[in-house]
Design a protein around this motif. Structure first.
Motif, PDB file in Angstrom:
ATOM      1  N   ASP A   1       6.606   4.970  -6.030  1.00 19.78           N
ATOM      2  CA  ASP A   1       7.194   6.127  -5.721  1.00 19.78           C
ATOM      3  C   ASP A   1       6.865   7.134  -4.783  1.00 19.78           C
ATOM      4  N   GLU A   2       6.367   6.010  -4.016  1.00 21.82           N
ATOM      5  CA  GLU A   2       5.306   6.994  -2.242  1.00 21.82           C
ATOM      6  C   GLU A   2       4.517   7.527  -2.986  1.00 21.82           C
ATOM      7  N   THR A   3       3.388   7.218  -4.222  1.00 23.67           N
ATOM      8  CA  THR A   3       2.409   7.375  -4.684  1.00 23.67           C
ATOM      9  C   THR A   3       0.911   6.854  -3.927  1.00 23.67           C
ATOM     10  N   LEU A   4       0.965   5.953  -2.973  1.00 23.07           N
ATOM     11  CA  LEU A   4       0.225   5.355  -2.672  1.00 23.07           C
ATOM     12  C   LEU A   4       0.121   5.985  -0.731  1.00 23.07           C
ATOM     13  N   SER A   5       0.945   7.026  -0.916  1.00 25.15           N
ATOM     14  CA  SER A   5       1.210   7.236   0.495  1.00 25.15           C
ATOM     15  C   SER A   5       0.270   8.720   0.260  1.00 25.15           C
ATOM     16  N   VAL A   6      -0.607   9.444  -1.024  1.00 27.05           N
ATOM     17  CA  VAL A   6      -1.374  10.434  -0.802  1.00 27.05           C
ATOM     18  C   VAL A   6      -3.125  10.356  -1.107  1.00 27.05           C
ATOM     19  N   GLY A   7      -3.453  11.131  -0.343  1.00 27.18           N
ATOM     20  CA  GLY A   7      -4.698  10.789  -0.119  1.00 27.18           C
ATOM     21  C   GLY A   7      -5.621  10.259   0.458  1.00 27.18           C
ATOM     22  N   ASP A   8      -6.743  10.028   0.512  1.00 24.26           N
ATOM     23  CA  ASP A   8      -7.316   9.138   1.871  1.00 24.26           C
ATOM     24  C   ASP A   8      -7.012   8.066   2.148  1.00 24.26           C
ATOM     25  N   PHE A   9      -6.520   7.635   3.432  1.00 21.66           N
ATOM     26  CA  PHE A   9      -6.836   5.863   3.763  1.00 21.66           C
ATOM     27  C   PHE A   9      -7.417   4.596   2.534  1.00 21.66           C
ATOM     28  N   LEU A  10      -8.931   5.288   2.233  1.00 18.47           N
ATOM     29  CA  LEU A  10      -9.802   4.206   1.616  1.00 18.47           C
ATOM     30  C   LEU A  10      -9.286   4.065   0.562  1.00 18.47           C
ATOM     31  N   PHE A  11      -8.737   5.499  -0.239  1.00 18.17           N
ATOM     32  CA  PHE A  11      -8.147   5.011  -1.799  1.00 18.17           C
ATOM     33  C   PHE A  11      -6.825   4.608  -1.650  1.00 18.17           C
ATOM     34  N   GLN A  12      -6.009   4.062  -0.392  1.00 14.93           N
ATOM     35  CA  GLN A  12      -4.780   3.946  -0.289  1.00 14.93           C
ATOM     36  C   GLN A  12      -5.005   2.545  -0.797  1.00 14.93           C
ATOM     37  N   GLN A  13      -6.436   2.298   0.402  1.00 12.90           N
ATOM     38  CA  GLN A  13      -5.991   0.723   0.578  1.00 12.90           C
ATOM     39  C   GLN A  13      -6.904   0.508  -0.894  1.00 12.90           C
ATOM     40  N   LYS A  14      -7.545   0.632  -1.774  1.00 10.97           N
ATOM     41  CA  LYS A  14      -8.261   0.552  -3.068  1.00 10.97           C
ATOM     42  C   LYS A  14      -6.946   0.267  -4.019  1.00 10.97           C
ATOM     43  N   CYS A  15      -5.642   1.176  -3.871  1.00 12.39           N
ATOM     44  CA  CYS A  15      -4.115   1.301  -4.644  1.00 12.39           C
ATOM     45  C   CYS A  15      -4.044   0.059  -3.923  1.00 12.39           C
ATOM     46  N   GLU A  16      -3.985  -0.679  -3.392  1.00 15.52           N
ATOM     47  CA  GLU A  16      -2.886  -1.907  -2.565  1.00 15.52           C
ATOM     48  C   GLU A  16      -3.678  -2.669  -3.035  1.00 15.52           C
ATOM     49  N   ARG A  17      -4.912  -2.851  -2.767  1.00 18.10           N
ATOM     50  CA  ARG A  17      -6.056  -4.177  -3.178  1.00 18.10           C
ATOM     51  C   ARG A  17      -5.228  -4.503  -5.282  1.00 18.10           C
ATOM     52  N   ARG A  18      -5.601  -3.026  -5.976  1.00 13.39           N
ATOM     53  CA  ARG A  18      -5.371  -3.484  -7.499  1.00 13.39           C
ATOM     54  C   ARG A  18      -3.946  -3.712  -7.126  1.00 13.39           C
TER      55      ARG A  18
ATOM     56  N   LYS B   1      -2.203  -6.009  -5.888  1.00 16.03           N
ATOM     57  CA  LYS B   1      -1.891  -6.962  -4.994  1.00 16.03           C
ATOM     58  C   LYS B   1      -2.631  -7.769  -6.191  1.00 16.03           C
ATOM     59  N   GLU B   2      -3.788  -7.274  -6.743  1.00 14.81           N
ATOM     60  CA  GLU B   2      -4.169  -8.071  -8.344  1.00 14.81           C
ATOM     61  C   GLU B   2      -3.449  -8.495  -8.868  1.00 14.81           C
ATOM     62  N   LEU B   3      -2.413  -7.419  -9.010  1.00  8.75           N
ATOM     63  CA  LEU B   3      -1.699  -7.943 -10.300  1.00  8.75           C
ATOM     64  C   LEU B   3      -0.595  -8.414 -10.016  1.00  8.75           C
ATOM     65  N   VAL B   4      -0.015  -8.386  -8.685  1.00 13.57           N
ATOM     66  CA  VAL B   4       0.701  -9.227  -8.731  1.00 13.57           C
ATOM     67  C   VAL B   4       0.951 -10.742  -8.321  1.00 13.57           C
ATOM     68  N   ASP B   5      -0.793 -10.977  -7.658  1.00 12.81           N
ATOM     69  CA  ASP B   5      -1.443 -12.323  -8.188  1.00 12.81           C
ATOM     70  C   ASP B   5      -0.869 -12.652  -9.896  1.00 12.81           C
TER      71      ASP B   5
END
Length: 263
Positions: free
Chosen positions: A191-208, A210-214
């Protein structure tokens, strides 16, 4: 010159039609009773309560919501502020019980609903990793084994002995996300956790994510006001607006309708 990380542009593959349903929201409503008049102090409130003069009005935060989420699916919830998205997530996570209808969940849940929930801000980051891990059901031996993985993902190696009260909200988010995703939970609620922090870490979380869903075993339920992020990560979306279910369907269709709301 350092090259900036590129955003994720592709969504995970859609689970097959016969995939198991792991979240079944069936005609769910959430009703809160709110005092119909304002009081200047708790004393006034309790006097009115004692005299049976306190009147309440019904507020429906959610009104007859229906959707199903398949195993291995990335499912999004969108809507304007105050529309009931976080309330819906709390019902799914078991924090709240629906006033009407049923919500059936199959599998273990790793919730990232409120930053700092389950943390003691007076304790160090290292101590909180063990505390929060225990609250998520992880044994000390398991945390011992994965401690360095958590620290490496959060990228806070030099701050493990610092109390969390001295952390920024972005640093707390890093720790919380790293703990929740060190294993592959059946259901990850974000819930909105990915909107906190710098954009590089946001992208890292998104990649993680995607790995989980894949992996086809982890289901992700995501609430975000960043519609681009929802479009990147989610297979399907439910649009809830002021407690009312407006639309459930493929991400592109629902997000397009949602973005046209102000037009």
């Amino acid at each position: 010159m350092q090259t900036m990380a590129k955003p994720i542009l592709t969504r995970p593959s859609i689970p097959p039609e016969d995939a198991e349903t792991v979240i079944d929201v069936d005609d769910v409503s959430m009703i809160f009773n709110i005092a119909s008049e304002q009081f200047n102090s708790l004393k006034e409130y309790f006097i009115a309560l004692a005299r049976h003069e306190l009147k309440f009005k019904e507020f429906r935060a959610l009104n007859h919501i229906n959707f199903k989420v398949k195993r291995g699916e990335a499912f999004g919830l969108v809507g304007t502020n105050g529309s009931g998205k976080s309330t819906m997530l709390k019902i799914i996570a078991g924090v709240l019980e629906a006033s009407e209808g049923t919500c059936t969940v199959r599998g273990t849940i790793a919730p990232l609903i409120e930053l700092g929930a389950g943390f003691d801000m007076e304790l160090t980051a290292k101590e909180n990793i063990y505390l929060n891990g225990a609250l998520l059901g992880y044994r000390k031996e398991f945390i011992d084994e994965h401690f360095q993985d958590i620290v490496d993902f959060a990228e806070l190696q030099n701050f493990m002995d610092m109390p969390l009260k001295n952390y920024s909200s972005g640093m707390v988010a890093r720790i919380a996300f790293a703990i929740a995703t060190i294993t592959e939970p059946d259901i990850l609620i974000v819930d909105e956790t990915l909107s906190v922090g710098d954009f590089l870490f946001q992208q890292k979380c998104e990649r993680r994510i995607k790995e989980l869903v894949d992996s086809d075993d982890v289901t992700v339920l995501l609430v975000s006001h960043n519609i681009d992020q929802v479009e990147r990560l989610c297979d399907r979306v439910c649009w809830i607006e002021k407690g009312q279910e407006r639309m459930v369907g493929p991400t592109d269709e629902v997000c397009a309708a949602y973005k046209s709301l102000g037009n």
